[in-house]
Design an enzyme around this catalytic site. Structure first.
Site, mmCIF file in Angstrom:
data_model
loop_
_atom_site.group_PDB
_atom_site.id
_atom_site.type_symbol
_atom_site.label_atom_id
_atom_site.label_comp_id
_atom_site.label_asym_id
_atom_site.label_seq_id
_atom_site.Cartn_x
_atom_site.Cartn_y
_atom_site.Cartn_z
ATOM 1 N N ASP A 166 0.839 -1.199 0.000
ATOM 2 C CA ASP A 166 0.000 0.000 0.000
ATOM 3 C C ASP A 166 0.874 1.249 0.000
ATOM 4 O O ASP A 166 2.090 1.159 0.097
ATOM 5 C CB ASP A 166 -0.962 -0.008 1.206
ATOM 6 C CG ASP A 166 -0.276 -0.408 2.510
ATOM 7 O OD1 ASP A 166 0.966 -0.360 2.577
ATOM 8 O OD2 ASP A 166 -0.989 -0.756 3.466
ATOM 9 N N ASN B 210 -7.748 -2.740 14.029
ATOM 10 C CA ASN B 210 -9.153 -2.912 13.637
ATOM 11 C C ASN B 210 -9.325 -4.049 12.623
ATOM 12 O O ASN B 210 -10.380 -4.179 12.008
ATOM 13 C CB ASN B 210 -9.717 -1.603 13.065
ATOM 14 C CG ASN B 210 -8.993 -1.160 11.797
ATOM 15 O OD1 ASN B 210 -8.097 -1.850 11.309
ATOM 16 N ND2 ASN B 210 -9.376 -0.020 11.258
ATOM 17 N N HIS C 114 -7.534 -4.493 9.875
ATOM 18 C CA HIS C 114 -7.229 -4.203 8.465
ATOM 19 C C HIS C 114 -5.976 -4.935 8.003
ATOM 20 O O HIS C 114 -5.098 -5.256 8.792
ATOM 21 C CB HIS C 114 -7.160 -2.700 8.190
ATOM 22 C CG HIS C 114 -5.938 -1.972 8.659
ATOM 23 N ND1 HIS C 114 -5.974 -0.672 9.106
ATOM 24 C CD2 HIS C 114 -4.650 -2.340 8.732
ATOM 25 C CE1 HIS C 114 -4.749 -0.285 9.417
ATOM 26 N NE2 HIS C 114 -3.925 -1.277 9.209
ATOM 27 N N GLU D 3 -9.741 -1.189 5.097
ATOM 28 C CA GLU D 3 -10.392 -0.943 6.382
ATOM 29 C C GLU D 3 -11.677 -1.781 6.501
ATOM 30 O O GLU D 3 -12.191 -2.290 5.496
ATOM 31 C CB GLU D 3 -10.727 0.548 6.496
ATOM 32 C CG GLU D 3 -9.517 1.483 6.406
ATOM 33 C CD GLU D 3 -8.654 1.492 7.678
ATOM 34 O OE1 GLU D 3 -8.613 0.481 8.413
ATOM 35 O OE2 GLU D 3 -8.014 2.530 7.923
#
Ligand code: GLP
Length: 232
Positions: free
Chosen positions: A45, A114, A116, A121
């Protein structure tokens, strides 16, 4: 692995988690035990708007902390062109580059608190390929340490999508520390659904998960069950 695949295509994550792995590999390279010169590296990313020469970009980080010490030439390190005039085109170009390289042989992943993976997300459709994404507040807070303040963390990023990630032939997910325990437990023992992006890895046939004892806390019973199966 690199001995088996001297021209391997590797996918590298950034973040704190893979650092010790890159450093350990660097030690092997320095000792002449492995050779990465024929390998190519694809980033997972990148922050939208950060060019490859910006030291805070993931491209610069991977060159500095992983590819460089491993002896991977700069020209063999690929990432989304996050400063392109048309980010959507940049996403497609990145998909094309991965495809032209023959696909990713081994992809190393970390996990966000979280759940990801990359910058996918919670709620990201599992069928998305490389795309522009909006970062959650929690993700921007977690990454503020690299930017000085939360306000300076970009709001958008380009990430390999869940479908791109799952095209990798082999995946290594690494998690360390208690802060990752809930995400690891949810990803490995909860429902496979888009609310927990890492849960998609359970649909992939060649995934290894490496967790330290702190990150494994929420797996208690599950890990014991797997260990008993191993003994059998
Ligand atoms: C960022 C990256 C992810 C990484 C995650 C965890 O959000 N985009 O690829 O896995 O952080 O980072 P860390 O290893 O620092 O906890």
């Amino acid at each position: 692995m690199v001995d088996d695949l001297p021209r391997a295509v590797l996918g590298f994550a950034t973040g704190a988690t893979p650092g010790p792995t890159y450093r350990a590999l660097g030690t092997l390279v320095a000792a002449g035990e492995v050779d990465f010169t024929g390998v190519s590296v694809f980033l997972l990313d990148e922050y939208l708007g950060l060019g490859a020469t910006d030291p805070r970009s993931y491209r610069a980080t991977i060159r500095r902390e992983a590819a460089g010490p491993l002896g991977v030439p700069d020209g063999a390190v690929f990432g989304p062109e996050a400063d392109a005039a048309d980010p959507q085109e940049a996403c497609q170009r990145y998909e094309d580059q991965i495809h032209a390289a023959g696909g990713i042989d081994v992809l190393m992943l970390g996990i966000g608190r979280n759940g990801h993976v990359g910058f996918n997300e919670p709620g990201t459709p599992f069928n998305l390929r490389t795309h522009v994404t909006t970062l959650c507040d929690a993700t921007r807070v977690d990454n503020a340490r690299y930017f000085g303040s939360v306000a300076d963390v970009p709001t958008y990023a380009i990430t390999q999508g869940p479908a791109t990630i799952c095209d990798a032939r082999r995946i290594l997910l690494v998690a360390t520390g208690a802060a990752k325990a809930p995400a690891i437990a949810r990803a490995l023992t909860g429902e496979v659904d888009e609310d927990c992006p890492a849960s998609i890895l359970r649909t992939h046939p060649e995934v290894r998960v490496l967790v330290d004892p702190d990150a494994a806390v929420g797996l208690g019973e599950h890990v014991r069950r797997v260990a008993r199966l191993g003994e059998g």
